[in-house]
Structures are given as C-alpha cells and as structure tokens.
Motif scaffolding. Structure first.
Motif, short mmCIF file in Angstrom:
data_model
loop_
_atom_site.label_atom_id
_atom_site.label_comp_id
_atom_site.label_asym_id
_atom_site.label_seq_id
_atom_site.Cartn_x
_atom_site.Cartn_y
_atom_site.Cartn_z
N ASP A 88 0.97 -1.35 0.10
CA ASP A 88 -0.01 -0.12 -0.14
C ASP A 88 0.72 1.37 0.03
N ASP A 89 2.31 0.98 0.25
CA ASP A 89 2.89 2.48 0.11
C ASP A 89 3.31 2.68 -1.38
N THR A 90 2.92 1.83 -2.26
CA THR A 90 3.22 2.39 -3.59
C THR A 90 2.44 3.62 -4.14
N ALA A 91 3.50 4.56 -4.39
CA ALA A 91 2.69 5.67 -4.62
C ALA A 91 3.88 6.76 -5.38
N VAL A 92 3.42 7.88 -5.80
CA VAL A 92 4.37 9.05 -6.11
C VAL A 92 4.63 9.90 -4.75
N TYR A 93 5.47 9.93 -4.33
CA TYR A 93 5.99 10.52 -3.34
C TYR A 93 6.37 12.14 -3.54
N SER A 94 6.02 13.19 -3.07
CA SER A 94 6.56 14.45 -3.19
C SER A 94 6.52 15.47 -2.06
N CYS A 95 7.70 16.29 -2.24
CA CYS A 95 7.66 17.22 -1.20
C CYS A 95 7.22 18.40 -1.71
N ALA A 96 6.90 19.41 -0.41
CA ALA A 96 6.32 20.71 -0.60
C ALA A 96 6.62 21.40 0.27
N ALA A 97 6.92 22.94 0.02
CA ALA A 97 7.34 23.84 1.22
C ALA A 97 6.41 25.17 0.94
N ARG A 98 6.49 25.37 2.31
CA ARG A 98 5.53 26.96 2.41
C ARG A 98 6.52 27.76 3.37
N PHE A 99 6.63 28.97 2.98
CA PHE A 99 7.53 29.84 3.66
C PHE A 99 7.03 30.80 4.62
N GLY A 100 7.93 31.37 5.72
CA GLY A 100 7.27 32.21 6.60
C GLY A 100 6.31 31.79 7.76
N VAL A 101 6.23 30.40 7.97
CA VAL A 101 5.21 29.62 8.77
C VAL A 101 5.66 28.39 9.23
N MET A 102 5.53 27.96 10.40
CA MET A 102 5.98 26.60 10.79
C MET A 102 4.82 25.44 10.17
N CYS A 103 4.83 24.47 10.30
CA CYS A 103 4.02 23.56 10.01
C CYS A 103 2.97 23.51 11.27
N GLY A 104 1.95 23.32 10.54
CA GLY A 104 0.94 23.54 11.57
C GLY A 104 -0.46 22.76 11.09
N SER A 105 -1.60 22.93 11.69
CA SER A 105 -2.61 22.14 11.17
C SER A 105 -3.14 22.46 9.77
N TRP A 106 -2.58 23.80 9.05
CA TRP A 106 -2.64 23.97 7.85
C TRP A 106 -2.05 23.09 6.90
N TYR A 107 -1.13 22.24 7.43
CA TYR A 107 -0.31 21.58 6.55
C TYR A 107 -1.07 20.39 5.87
N LEU A 108 -2.25 20.22 6.22
CA LEU A 108 -3.13 19.18 5.54
C LEU A 108 -3.69 19.78 4.29
N THR A 109 -3.42 20.66 4.04
CA THR A 109 -3.98 21.21 2.77
C THR A 109 -3.08 21.51 1.54
N PRO A 110 -3.12 20.85 0.54
CA PRO A 110 -1.91 21.07 -0.54
C PRO A 110 -1.99 22.47 -1.10
N SER A 111 -3.00 23.16 -1.20
CA SER A 111 -3.10 24.45 -1.54
C SER A 111 -2.23 25.41 -0.90
N ARG A 112 -2.08 25.16 0.28
CA ARG A 112 -1.32 26.05 1.18
C ARG A 112 0.13 26.09 0.98
N TYR A 113 0.66 25.33 0.12
CA TYR A 113 2.06 25.16 -0.02
C TYR A 113 2.61 25.90 -1.35
N ALA A 114 3.70 26.78 -1.41
CA ALA A 114 4.19 27.44 -2.46
C ALA A 114 4.68 26.88 -3.55
N ILE A 115 5.54 25.72 -3.24
CA ILE A 115 6.12 25.08 -4.31
C ILE A 115 6.17 23.33 -4.14
N TRP A 116 6.36 22.92 -5.06
CA TRP A 116 6.34 21.53 -4.81
C TRP A 116 7.41 20.67 -5.78
#
Length: 126
Positions: A88-116
């Motif tokens: 079940d771990d078969t997948a495309v794995y991606s990293c994403a970053a958002r600037f100016g904030v620490m990770c928090g509850s928002w991190y569950l939302t893909p649209s909140r990231y600046a770059i992928w």
C-alpha cells in the motif's frame, strides 16, 4: 523561487526500507515548513508529515511508526525514511514547502504550499 527535487524512489520489496530525499535549489528563508506527500493514481494526495525550520516534526496518524522525517540543513535536504514497506505504500512521493510559517494544522491542505517537487515513484512488490 527555489525549486525542490525528490530522489530515491524505485522498485523495492515489501519489508524493505527506503530513504527519499527532497533537495532544494537554494537556501530557504528563515522560517519554513517542508512536508512529504504521496499520491496513488485515482486517489487524493495524502500528507505523510512535515518538518519545520526549527526542527519540529508533525506526522499524519497513518504515518506514525514507520515513517521518519529529518533534515540536513547543510545539504538543503529533507529526508523521508520508510521502514517495513507495504504494498500500500506504492505511490508517487512528493515534497512541498511553504515559507514564513511553521508546520501546523494548515499543513493538511495541499493548496497552502508555495512550491512542489516533481515527485518520485515508489513501487513496492511482494
């Protein structure tokens, strides 16, 4: 704008361990959150976990125990270590970053990231 590049994916056997890397093209600003995501074709993208610029970690409940995120700031790289890989771990794995904030509850939302990154395929077989 910095870019992210994932590497380390490939074909592995169930039960194996794997390390994925997410390397940035240049220095980030002081405060940021880098998260790992994965997506199976036909399914929604799901977050694995993230690391903040202060080293604080956050994981999805489903990822706790087998997934470990770490960072080597000197190399500009965030790692995702996965142990005891399952089919079940078969997948495309991606990293994403958002600037100016620490990770928090928002991190569950893909649209909140600046770059992928472009993603790296992990295929687990029996």
């Amino acid at each position: 704008v910095p870019r992210l590049a994932e590497s380390g994916g490939g074909s592995v056997q169930a039960g194996d361990s794997l390390r994925l890397s997410c390397t940035r093209s240049r220095e980030f600003v002081t405060t940021y959150c880098v998260a790992w995501w994965r997506q199976v074709p036909g399914k929604e993208r799901e977050v694995v976990g993230g690391i903040s610029s202060d080293g604080d970690l956050i994981y999805a409940d489903a990822a706790k125990g087998r997934f470990t995120i770490s960072e080597d700031v000197s190399k500009g790289t965030v790692y995702l270590d996965v142990k005891s890989l399952k089919l079940d771990d078969t997948a495309v794995y991606s990293c994403a970053a958002r600037f100016g904030v620490m990770c928090g509850s928002w991190y569950l939302t893909p649209s909140r990231y600046a770059i992928w990154g472009q993603g790296t395929q992990v295929t687990v077989s029996s």
